[in-house]
Design an enzyme around this catalytic site. Structure first.
Site, PDB file in Angstrom:
ATOM      1  N   GLY A 111      -6.688  20.479  38.430  1.00  0.00           N
ATOM      2  CA  GLY A 111      -7.929  20.044  39.051  1.00  0.00           C
ATOM      3  C   GLY A 111      -7.652  19.445  40.432  1.00  0.00           C
ATOM      4  O   GLY A 111      -6.497  19.250  40.814  1.00  0.00           O
ATOM      5  N   GLN A 114      -7.885  16.528  41.428  1.00  0.00           N
ATOM      6  CA  GLN A 114      -7.141  15.262  41.307  1.00  0.00           C
ATOM      7  C   GLN A 114      -5.959  15.423  40.341  1.00  0.00           C
ATOM      8  O   GLN A 114      -5.599  14.483  39.634  1.00  0.00           O
ATOM      9  CB  GLN A 114      -8.073  14.142  40.843  1.00  0.00           C
ATOM     10  CG  GLN A 114      -8.965  13.591  41.932  1.00  0.00           C
ATOM     11  CD  GLN A 114      -8.158  12.932  43.072  1.00  0.00           C
ATOM     12  OE1 GLN A 114      -7.110  12.353  42.855  1.00  0.00           O
ATOM     13  NE2 GLN A 114      -8.666  13.048  44.287  1.00  0.00           N
ATOM     14  N   SER A 115      -5.357  16.600  40.345  1.00  0.00           N
ATOM     15  CA  SER A 115      -4.278  16.865  39.395  1.00  0.00           C
ATOM     16  C   SER A 115      -3.072  15.940  39.605  1.00  0.00           C
ATOM     17  O   SER A 115      -2.517  15.867  40.708  1.00  0.00           O
ATOM     18  CB  SER A 115      -3.825  18.318  39.541  1.00  0.00           C
ATOM     19  OG  SER A 115      -2.614  18.530  38.867  1.00  0.00           O
ATOM     20  N   ASN A 116      -2.667  15.275  38.533  1.00  0.00           N
ATOM     21  CA  ASN A 116      -1.437  14.480  38.576  1.00  0.00           C
ATOM     22  C   ASN A 116      -0.219  15.393  38.557  1.00  0.00           C
ATOM     23  O   ASN A 116       0.775  15.119  39.222  1.00  0.00           O
ATOM     24  CB  ASN A 116      -1.379  13.530  37.374  1.00  0.00           C
ATOM     25  CG  ASN A 116      -2.513  12.526  37.399  1.00  0.00           C
ATOM     26  OD1 ASN A 116      -2.663  11.786  38.366  1.00  0.00           O
ATOM     27  ND2 ASN A 116      -3.339  12.519  36.364  1.00  0.00           N
ATOM     28  N   ALA A 118       0.049  18.289  39.883  1.00  0.00           N
ATOM     29  CA  ALA A 118       0.256  18.839  41.229  1.00  0.00           C
ATOM     30  C   ALA A 118       0.976  17.817  42.113  1.00  0.00           C
ATOM     31  O   ALA A 118       1.971  18.138  42.771  1.00  0.00           O
ATOM     32  CB  ALA A 118      -1.095  19.220  41.835  1.00  0.00           C
TER      33      ALA A 118
END
Ligand SMILES: Cc1ncc(COP(=O)(O)O)c(C=O)c1O
Length: 331
Positions: free
Chosen positions: A68, A70-72, A74
């Site tokens: 997403g 706000q991917s952690n 990533a």
């Protein structure tokens, strides 16, 4: 299995006495996997130690990771890739109308210099052929791409949480703690699957309770035994989980993945004010909301000892309006 040792381990196991008192028991301990060390930490660091080692062994020079906005995963992949000398392509998706705020994880992705491709994903986790398209672009410029599984949740990711189980069992022994229960949030399910394989194959005596932040219980009852069974097969583990060994709850998701719930907001505020520990609004806040509710519903007894696995994710706090996050709590 090859492993790239970048995490700061073991992570602390700490008594949360003030939270425990505020809730009138049970004994609660935090396993601080928000402190795994690289790229501001979180559960994904343990998974990436194995996934990135595999990518390197296969000759990859570029990791392609989806998530997403706000991917952690990533953010942490982008940071760990710097340490390993790998390039990163982030493919970040969201449903139409969702804001791409240059804050929180997205800001950190920019600071890390990661290439980002935004795609609209409907349903949310359907990235279609966008990952393959980015992989083709990498190949066209002479690179060697490695596409990471959603959530970092293949057998390598599970290996990270089987090792985490061994780490916790040693800490339980050293601290003479006999937990009745381990509570963790569930997104893609990889962390839960690894913890379940760890518990079943290494002799954990506690119940493993998962709090879903997105998927339904029905979905998880099907998906987790299948994925964990495959993981067990690839990792040569004798015990493969059946659905009867799962304890997963889907009552704390709220309107959707990432949407705040009053219970999540209460959990974030309560834990900050009692323990000085920050939870996140997408995963650990909802997981804690589940733990608090199960205690209030007396499904978790006052005399139990509960370990709460803090999986990190705090940068996402900065992508939400402060008025929506800050609330009064009675402690
Ligand atoms: C902070 C945080 N906690 C928990 C999870 C859930 O982990 P899993 O996808 O392995 O279920 C994630 C996954 O993105 C995460 O970023």
């Amino acid at each position: 299995m090859p492993r790239l040792r970048l995490a700061q381990l073991p992570t602390p196991l700490e008594d949360a006495v003030h939270l425990s008192r505020a809730l009138g028991g049970p004994r609660i301990l935090f396993k601080r996997d928000d402190l795994t060390g690289v790229g501001l930490g979180g559960n994904k660091v343990r998974k990436l130690e194995f996934i990135m080692a595999r990518a390197l062994a296969e000759g990859a020079d570029t990791l392609i990771v989806c998530g997403g906005y706000q991917s952690n995963l990533a953010r942490i992949t982008a940071a760990m890739a710097k340490r390993a000398g790998l390039a990163v392509e982030l493919v970040l998706g969201g449903v139409p109308g969702e804001a791409q705020l240059r804050q929180g994880n997205l800001l950190l992705d920019e600071l890390l210099g990661a290439n980002v491709t935004f795609v609209e994903t409907v349903p949310r986790w359907d990235f279609g052929d966008s990952l393959e398209r980015v992989a083709d672009q990498v190949r066209a410029r002479g690179g060697h791409p490695f596409i990471m599984p959603l959530g970092g949740s293949g057998p390598e990711g599970m290996a990270g949480y089987i090792c985490a189980t061994a780490e916790m069992l040693a800490q339980f022994d050293a601290m003479s703690v006999q937990p009745d229960r381990l509570v963790v949030g569930i997104g893609s399910g990889g962390t839960y699957s690894g913890l379940l394989l760890g518990k079943l194959n290494l002799g954990g005596q506690y119940r493993l309770t998962g709090i879903s932040v997105s998927r339904t219980q029905d979905y998880l009852h099907e998906a987790i035994p299948e994925a964990a069974g495959l993981g067990a097969q690839m990792l040569g583990l004798a015990h493969r989980p059946t659905v009867s060994e799962l304890d997963v709850h889907d009552g704390y998701v709220g309107d959707s993945y990432g949407a705040l719930t009053p219970a999540c907001v209460e959990a974030i505020n309560l834990v900050a004010r009692t323990e000085g520990v920050f939870l996140d609004p997408v995963y650990s806040g909802k997981a804690m909301a589940g733990l608090i509710d199960l205690i209030r519903q007396r499904q978790i007894a006052k005399d139990e000892t509960v370990v709460f696995l803090h999986t990190g994710g705090q940068p996402a706090l900065f992508a939400y309006p402060p008025d929506a996050l800050v609330t009064a709590v009675t402690t």
